[in-house]
Design an enzyme around this catalytic site. Sequence first.
Site, PDB file in Angstrom:
ATOM      1  N   GLY A 146     -10.015  -3.895   2.619  1.00  0.00           N
ATOM      2  CA  GLY A 146      -9.034  -3.807   3.703  1.00  0.00           C
ATOM      3  C   GLY A 146      -9.213  -2.548   4.540  1.00  0.00           C
ATOM      4  N   ASP A 147      -8.159  -2.172   5.228  1.00  0.00           N
ATOM      5  CA  ASP A 147      -8.213  -1.016   6.129  1.00  0.00           C
ATOM      6  C   ASP A 147      -8.028   0.312   5.396  1.00  0.00           C
ATOM      7  OD1 ASP A 147      -5.573  -1.993   5.614  1.00  0.00           O
ATOM      8  OD2 ASP A 147      -4.835  -0.512   7.043  1.00  0.00           O
TER       9      ASP A 147
ATOM     10  N   ARG B 196     -13.501  -8.588  -0.739  1.00  0.00           N
ATOM     11  CA  ARG B 196     -12.819  -8.184   0.497  1.00  0.00           C
ATOM     12  C   ARG B 196     -12.345  -6.722   0.438  1.00  0.00           C
ATOM     13  NH1 ARG B 196      -7.361  -6.215   1.817  1.00  0.00           N
ATOM     14  NH2 ARG B 196      -6.921  -6.866   3.923  1.00  0.00           N
TER      15      ARG B 196
ATOM     16  N   GLY C 246      -4.497  -5.718   6.793  1.00  0.00           N
ATOM     17  CA  GLY C 246      -5.659  -4.854   6.967  1.00  0.00           C
ATOM     18  C   GLY C 246      -6.663  -5.306   8.018  1.00  0.00           C
TER      19      GLY C 246
ATOM     20  N   THR D  98      -0.079   0.814   6.699  1.00  0.00           N
ATOM     21  CA  THR D  98       0.108  -0.290   5.756  1.00  0.00           C
ATOM     22  C   THR D  98       0.359  -1.562   6.547  1.00  0.00           C
ATOM     23  OG1 THR D  98       1.484  -1.211   4.017  1.00  0.00           O
ATOM     24  CG2 THR D  98       2.566   0.341   5.508  1.00  0.00           C
ATOM     25  N   GLY D  99      -0.239  -2.641   6.093  1.00  0.00           N
ATOM     26  CA  GLY D  99      -0.046  -3.899   6.799  1.00  0.00           C
ATOM     27  C   GLY D  99      -1.238  -4.805   6.629  1.00  0.00           C
TER      28      GLY D  99
ATOM     29  N   THR E  83       0.821  -1.212   0.000  1.00  0.00           N
ATOM     30  CA  THR E  83       0.000   0.000   0.000  1.00  0.00           C
ATOM     31  C   THR E  83       0.863   1.274   0.000  1.00  0.00           C
ATOM     32  OG1 THR E  83      -1.752  -1.097   1.183  1.00  0.00           O
ATOM     33  CG2 THR E  83      -1.602   1.249   1.536  1.00  0.00           C
TER      34      THR E  83
HETATM   35  N1  ASP Z   1      -3.408  -2.680   4.357  1.00  0.00           N
HETATM   36  C1  ASP Z   1      -3.638  -3.175   3.021  1.00  0.00           C
HETATM   37  C2  ASP Z   1      -4.821  -4.104   3.037  1.00  0.00           C
HETATM   38  O1  ASP Z   1      -4.959  -4.872   3.956  1.00  0.00           O
HETATM   39  C3  ASP Z   1      -2.498  -3.894   2.456  1.00  0.00           C
HETATM   40  C4  ASP Z   1      -1.199  -3.173   2.549  1.00  0.00           C
HETATM   41  O2  ASP Z   1      -0.973  -2.345   3.408  1.00  0.00           O
HETATM   42  O3  ASP Z   1      -0.343  -3.438   1.719  1.00  0.00           O
HETATM   43  O4  ASP Z   1      -5.575  -4.085   2.094  1.00  0.00           O
END
Ligand code: ASP
Length: 359
Positions: A254-255, A252, A278, A275-276, A224
């Site tokens: 994400g966050d 789906r 989600g 980022t992480g 992200t």
């Molecule tokens: N946070 C993002 C998600 O879960 C993915 C990412 O940070 O790369 O969609």
Amino acid sequence: MRLLSLNFLSRTWLLPLLFSPLVFWGVANATPEASLSKERNAPIAIAIHGGAGTITKANLTPAQDAAYRAKLNEALQAGYALLDQGKDGQYAVIAAIQILEESPLFNAGRGSVYTFDEEHELDASIMDGATLNAGAAAGVKTVKSPISLANEVMSNSVHVMLSGSGAETFAKQQGLAMVENSYFNTERRLKSLHKAKKSLVKTQASYSEKYAFEQLDVSYKYGTVGAVALDKFGNLTAGTSTGGMTAKRYGRIGDAPIIGAGTWADNASCAVSATGHGEYFIRYHVAADICSRVKYQGVSIAEAADYVINTELKNAGGSGGVIVIDRQGNITMPFNSAGMYRASKRDSENTYVAIFKDQ
Ligand code: ASP
């Protein structure tokens, strides 16, 4: 300016006006901080990220390392230049994110990961810390720049979050650039999907689908992009854009498009882009939690973010990181994964660009 206003006051016919209730109301409701900031030329600062994950020196060739750093630097400088010209933080955040969206290196826009069904579904959000206005787009397939759609939602709709085909209809109405879903195709991300699917099939032979997804290597999940900025008016802005998680299914989300989870900005505390993994960032409402700790506990952004990322999330098994900025221009960028693509610049200080724990 000052001469002009003195001249204005010297016109005696205007004196009665000065004592009208309307003028008193205006003076009482003026934004002293904003005008003060302008006069004292408030500090400007920006931080960006390009995703966190299993990014180690062994996983990156020197050429890849250099390419990532160059693109981060380009995005950072573009955002910083706008702040330096006195533009609102919103423009700086969007400009920086769009450069990363257009690069196939990052999991956002052009380089977005593939869904289980070999498509791309993109999410983004933006928040303005001065007004707490926010806009988000989720699961869009044909909008070239999801961050610009999030911005349109914030600026030109009565809603905060739009999704799927409705969001695309709105994007077209706003005149945004639309593309075929295949615009987001890249060889590298397709390979990742095939690898992820193989591992899913193998794991699922003996376990449930839920377990198989949980076992997916984290390197399939992240990438992200995001930006946070403090502009010359003393206002904070945060934005995030992503292709989500490789092999995601069933629509789906994400966050990244969830205000409070992946993005948050409030002039009373701080601005965050995450980022992480989600699902963890949603359940722990990471971005807003960091700013609430700053606001109610009076701790620094460094202390709040470090606790949430390296204690709370880590203990829960949630991997990832955040970039955080406050109104003094302090920046902190903690992560509990091996690496996080990140960069920052404050006033005329040197640019900071880093990937690993030790830069
Ligand atoms: N946070 C993002 C998600 O879960 C993915 C990412 O940070 O790369 O969609």
